[in-house]
Scaffold this active site. Structure first.
Site, short mmCIF file in Angstrom:
data_model
loop_
_atom_site.label_atom_id
_atom_site.label_comp_id
_atom_site.label_asym_id
_atom_site.label_seq_id
_atom_site.Cartn_x
_atom_site.Cartn_y
_atom_site.Cartn_z
N ARG A 158 0.79 -1.10 0.10
CA ARG A 158 -0.11 0.02 -0.07
C ARG A 158 1.05 1.35 0.12
O ARG A 158 0.54 2.17 0.48
CB ARG A 158 -1.01 0.18 1.03
CG ARG A 158 -1.94 -1.26 0.95
CD ARG A 158 -2.92 -1.09 -0.04
NE ARG A 158 -3.78 -2.28 -0.05
CZ ARG A 158 -3.50 -3.31 -0.62
NH1 ARG A 158 -2.33 -3.48 -1.21
NH2 ARG A 158 -4.21 -4.40 -0.44
N SER A 235 -11.01 1.01 3.18
CA SER A 235 -10.30 0.32 4.60
C SER A 235 -9.40 1.69 5.17
O SER A 235 -8.63 2.08 4.38
CB SER A 235 -9.40 -0.63 4.19
OG SER A 235 -10.08 -1.74 3.60
N GLU A 338 -4.66 4.36 6.35
CA GLU A 338 -4.49 4.16 4.70
C GLU A 338 -4.55 5.40 4.14
O GLU A 338 -3.84 5.78 3.10
CB GLU A 338 -5.31 3.01 4.28
CG GLU A 338 -4.82 2.49 3.11
CD GLU A 338 -5.40 1.41 2.39
OE1 GLU A 338 -5.66 1.33 1.23
OE2 GLU A 338 -5.47 0.29 3.34
#
Length: 346
Positions: A158, A235, A338
């Site tokens: 990520r 998320s 995130e």
């Protein structure tokens, strides 16, 4: 073409529907307009794609917000070049429809194409690093347009070398896809079960796309203006990666409070634990409310923090802090957000 300047609040341009006013908001529909807007800005610049991975403070952004609204793609055999502002899922649908496989497991993800390499977006066993060959970007330090390869982008879980910096602006992205109409090998157990196949099997790309969309809708992860469970940034927390030397101690601490094995997966630099599992075992269940019920964990997916319709960014961050601190107190594992946080902090 001259970029178009408008007056707006950033809540109108993020999937969370949160964020205060922009000092100046410019829409760039061509690469030339994008470069012109960035070069002309006399203050701080915030680049905005689909607004799906962004949390903007209630005070907004005092500088210039440039909405990247370029679009379109060019197919050359199995190689595809696509504009940074192109809507991601429209692009995935078009590639699947054209018989090009590889992107199908990334179906239903909101946002723009240019944001995907920054975050190394991934889902259902696939990530951008698997398919991207290069990007064309504007280097703000040198004023030059350059190509960056997969290796230069430094992809990891990520993240990439582009995340957290505005030194380079993505203009175009190039992918290597499959022309046989089949998906990439299915790597995600839940998806394999849904498709009725074994891990490693390949299926028609269109079938994999529909299965992924079905799974994402069941988790509130496909945008729907009428469903507050989709008013999120996806998320909110990444799955924590625990270095191998620390893993025995971390697992021992978890075992002292939960009589069940924590899901774990191999990862670069250690072992990846399930953030959703940790959140739920720390006492935060689907639908857990934040301040005044204005925000809540999604009723479908504990990793999504949602705006229930009349929230402020401060409400969302208060809920995020409650979850993060609760997991850390119970298990000694610190969750990291995130999305990018703009003029706000957790």
């Amino acid at each position: 073409m001259t970029p178009v300047e408008t007056r707006t609040t950033l809540a109108e341009h993020t999937t969370l529907r949160l964020g205060g006013p922009a000092g100046r908001f410019v829409v760039a529909e061509t690469t030339e307009a994008l470069l012109s807007a960035v070069r002309a800005a006399e203050d701080e610049v915030l680049l905005l794609g689909g607004g799906s991975n962004l949390v903007v403070g209630d005070g907004g952004f005092d500088g210039t917000v440039v909405k990247i609204a370029t679009s379109g793609w060019r197919i050359d055999g199995e190689s595809v070049e696509v504009a940074a502002g192109q809507n991601w899922d429209e692009f995935v649908a078009a590639m699947t429809g054209a018989g090009l496989g590889g992107l199908e497991c990334l179906s239903g993800i909101p946002g723009s194409v240019g944001a995907t390499p920054i975050q190394n977006v991934g889902a259902y066993g696939c990530e951008i690093a698997d398919l991207l060959t290069s990007i064309e970007c504007f280097d703000r330090r040198t004023g030059e347009i350059r190509t960056m390869t997969t290796q230069e982008l430094g992809f990891a879980y990520r993240t990439s070398v582009l995340k957290g910096t505005d030194a380079a602006i993505v203009l175009n992205v190039r992918f290597a896809l499959r022309s046989d109409g089949l998906s990439a090998p299915i790597r995600y157990a839940e998806l394999a079960r849904t498709l009725g196949v074994e891990l490693g099997d390949r299926v028609p790309a269109a079938d994999a796309r529909e299965a992924v969309l079905t799974l994402r809708r069941g988790k509130g992860m496909v945008l729907d203006a009428a469903d507050h469970d989709t008013w999120s940034a996806g998320s909110f927390f990444t799955n924590p990666i625990v270095p191998e030397p620390d893993l025995p101690a971390v697992l021992a601490r978890i075992a002292r409070v939960v009589d069940a094995p924590v899901p774990q997966y191999p990862a670069d630099g250690g072992v990846k634990l399930s953030a959703a599992w940790l959140i739920e075992r720390a006492g935060f269940h689907k639908g857990h409310p934040g301040p005044g019920g204005r925000v809540a964990l999604s009723t479908k997916h504990t990793l999504a923090l949602t705006n229930r319709g009349d929230a402020g960014t401060a409400d969302l961050l208060a809920l995020a802090a409650e979850v993060r601190d609760g997991v850390e107190a119970r298990f000694g594992v610190t969750l990291q957000p995130e999305p990018l946080l703009i003029n706000c902090s957790l």
